[in-house]
Design an enzyme around this catalytic site. Sequence first.
Site, short mmCIF file in Angstrom:
data_model
loop_
_atom_site.label_atom_id
_atom_site.label_comp_id
_atom_site.label_asym_id
_atom_site.label_seq_id
_atom_site.Cartn_x
_atom_site.Cartn_y
_atom_site.Cartn_z
N PHE A 83 0.86 -1.35 -0.10
CA PHE A 83 -0.13 -0.13 0.01
C PHE A 83 0.86 1.40 0.00
O PHE A 83 0.64 2.17 -0.87
CB PHE A 83 -0.81 0.02 1.32
CG PHE A 83 -1.84 1.09 1.26
CD1 PHE A 83 -3.01 1.06 0.48
CD2 PHE A 83 -1.71 2.48 1.82
CE1 PHE A 83 -4.07 2.11 0.41
CE2 PHE A 83 -2.40 3.29 1.81
CZ PHE A 83 -3.55 3.33 1.15
N ARG A 105 20.30 7.60 0.13
CA ARG A 105 19.27 7.91 0.88
C ARG A 105 17.84 7.18 0.65
O ARG A 105 17.54 6.77 -0.59
CB ARG A 105 18.82 9.60 0.51
CG ARG A 105 19.99 10.43 0.89
CD ARG A 105 20.17 10.70 2.50
NE ARG A 105 21.30 11.44 2.79
CZ ARG A 105 22.37 11.08 3.07
NH1 ARG A 105 22.99 9.89 3.08
NH2 ARG A 105 23.31 12.18 3.54
N ARG A 113 -3.33 3.54 15.85
CA ARG A 113 -2.22 3.90 14.79
C ARG A 113 -1.28 2.85 14.95
O ARG A 113 -0.58 2.70 15.94
CB ARG A 113 -1.88 5.47 15.02
CG ARG A 113 -3.08 6.19 14.58
CD ARG A 113 -3.64 6.17 13.09
NE ARG A 113 -3.99 7.29 12.36
CZ ARG A 113 -4.59 7.31 11.09
NH1 ARG A 113 -4.63 6.14 10.56
NH2 ARG A 113 -5.01 8.45 10.79
N ALA A 129 -8.75 12.57 8.77
CA ALA A 129 -7.69 12.79 8.01
C ALA A 129 -7.68 11.61 6.91
O ALA A 129 -8.56 10.37 7.00
CB ALA A 129 -6.29 12.51 8.45
N GLU A 150 -13.61 12.56 3.35
CA GLU A 150 -13.09 11.92 4.84
C GLU A 150 -14.19 12.31 5.94
O GLU A 150 -14.19 11.56 6.83
CB GLU A 150 -11.66 12.20 5.03
CG GLU A 150 -10.81 11.61 3.88
CD GLU A 150 -10.61 10.09 4.12
OE1 GLU A 150 -10.95 9.57 5.06
OE2 GLU A 150 -9.83 9.77 3.33
N PRO A 180 10.14 15.75 6.35
CA PRO A 180 10.93 15.61 5.01
C PRO A 180 12.01 14.90 4.82
O PRO A 180 12.63 14.39 3.99
CB PRO A 180 11.06 17.05 4.90
CG PRO A 180 10.96 17.80 5.94
CD PRO A 180 10.18 16.95 6.90
N GLY A 181 12.77 14.47 6.28
CA GLY A 181 14.02 13.91 6.35
C GLY A 181 13.82 12.44 5.73
O GLY A 181 14.71 11.60 5.77
N GLU A 199 -12.35 -1.13 5.02
CA GLU A 199 -10.96 -0.71 5.27
C GLU A 199 -10.51 -1.05 6.63
O GLU A 199 -9.54 -0.13 7.19
CB GLU A 199 -10.81 0.81 4.90
CG GLU A 199 -11.01 1.06 3.37
CD GLU A 199 -10.88 2.45 3.14
OE1 GLU A 199 -10.40 3.47 4.03
OE2 GLU A 199 -11.23 3.09 1.98
N GLU A 207 -11.60 0.37 9.43
CA GLU A 207 -11.59 1.55 10.19
C GLU A 207 -12.67 1.38 11.44
O GLU A 207 -13.92 1.04 11.29
CB GLU A 207 -11.93 2.74 9.33
CG GLU A 207 -11.02 2.95 8.38
CD GLU A 207 -11.15 4.10 7.51
OE1 GLU A 207 -10.30 4.92 7.00
OE2 GLU A 207 -12.42 4.59 7.41
#
Length: 381
Positions: A200, A223, A251, A269, A285, A307-308, A336, A338
């Site tokens: 996924f 990277r 989560r 979200a 959503e 972003p790292g 899903e 949920e």
Amino acid sequence: MGREALVVKHPYFFCGTLRHMPLLEVVLGHAVASTPAWLADHALYWVKDRSFPILIAEPGARVEGILVSASSQDDVARMDFFEGGFGFSGRTMAVMQHNAAVEAVVFHPEVCAATCKRGDVWALEQWQPQFGAEFVAMAKDYLALFAVKPPLAVAARFEQMLARGASRVRASGAAPTELRHPAGVGDVAVAAQREPYARFFAMEEIDVSFRRFDGSMSPQVTRASFIGCDAVTVMPYDPVRDRVLVIDQFRAGPYLRGDPQPWQIEAIAGRIDPGETPVEAAKREAVEEAGLVLADLLPVASYYPSPGCSAEFLYSFVALTDLPDTAAGVFGVEGEAEDIRGHLISFDRLMALVASGEISNAPTVLTAFWLAQNRDRLRRA
């Protein structure tokens, strides 16, 4: 009939998404010349709830398309790779060109014809503005795996790859460079790219060098990044009652970190699906996760949360809405897995949960601080 015979004797007839020339040129890897043609006694329909059409036999109907000649064995192999993964196979059929019948190879949806539900009549002009650019971006990633992975394995991730293609389209827009280094041609050089994991989500690894601030290129380094598609968050806020709705769900990220409390208090979200805008995704959503139909969405920020190590990009919103006592409940898309509970809490309690650390995910914290900064203005309005 062998592939060589197809190359020599028969052109290809395209009437669906590959009639979009930028997409076809990515699939073939070169510029393409085409001529108009049409197929009798067939029609194109949307596959219900999907982003592409299906060709169906229909007496008296007519499908417009184009004829394209395969110029090499590589052309044939690339088309088979792209179409074959989706269960499409080529058949030799008579199509019409300048009122004369021409034998051509037409891809038919062998698998989808038996399993897919038919939607409305499909038209290229309707599909192009919604999905055209996304398909082109997706196809570049898809064909990068030509001769690397089997077509069925690549096509199994089509929806994820299309969502990533949509992310690429959104990312390609102009971005400000008032303070940061303005990237130019040659500032990033990728020597190799690998995909060690892809389901996924995906992980990608690159051997890369980049422009240093002294003008030289850096040494080549390796990277890796988690490939998540663009997503949205939205926090419903009732300015009259001065309260918000937040959701509570399990989560995997906190659990895998070792957090003994992996249930998170969050804003609503979800991923932006192919063909959607961020606002459309936020509204969808809200219905799925909280049973709320939202109207006015106020942008909070658009940003990379980490972003790292991640390519994920978020669009966060606050929605002004009515939140009566009956607004809270348990929601989620059953298919899903949920299981999402909504909580109605006052603004003061929201900020207290942020301060205590019980709310510990970046989009919800960011949105709470934005609401604190704008709350008085919103209540006056």
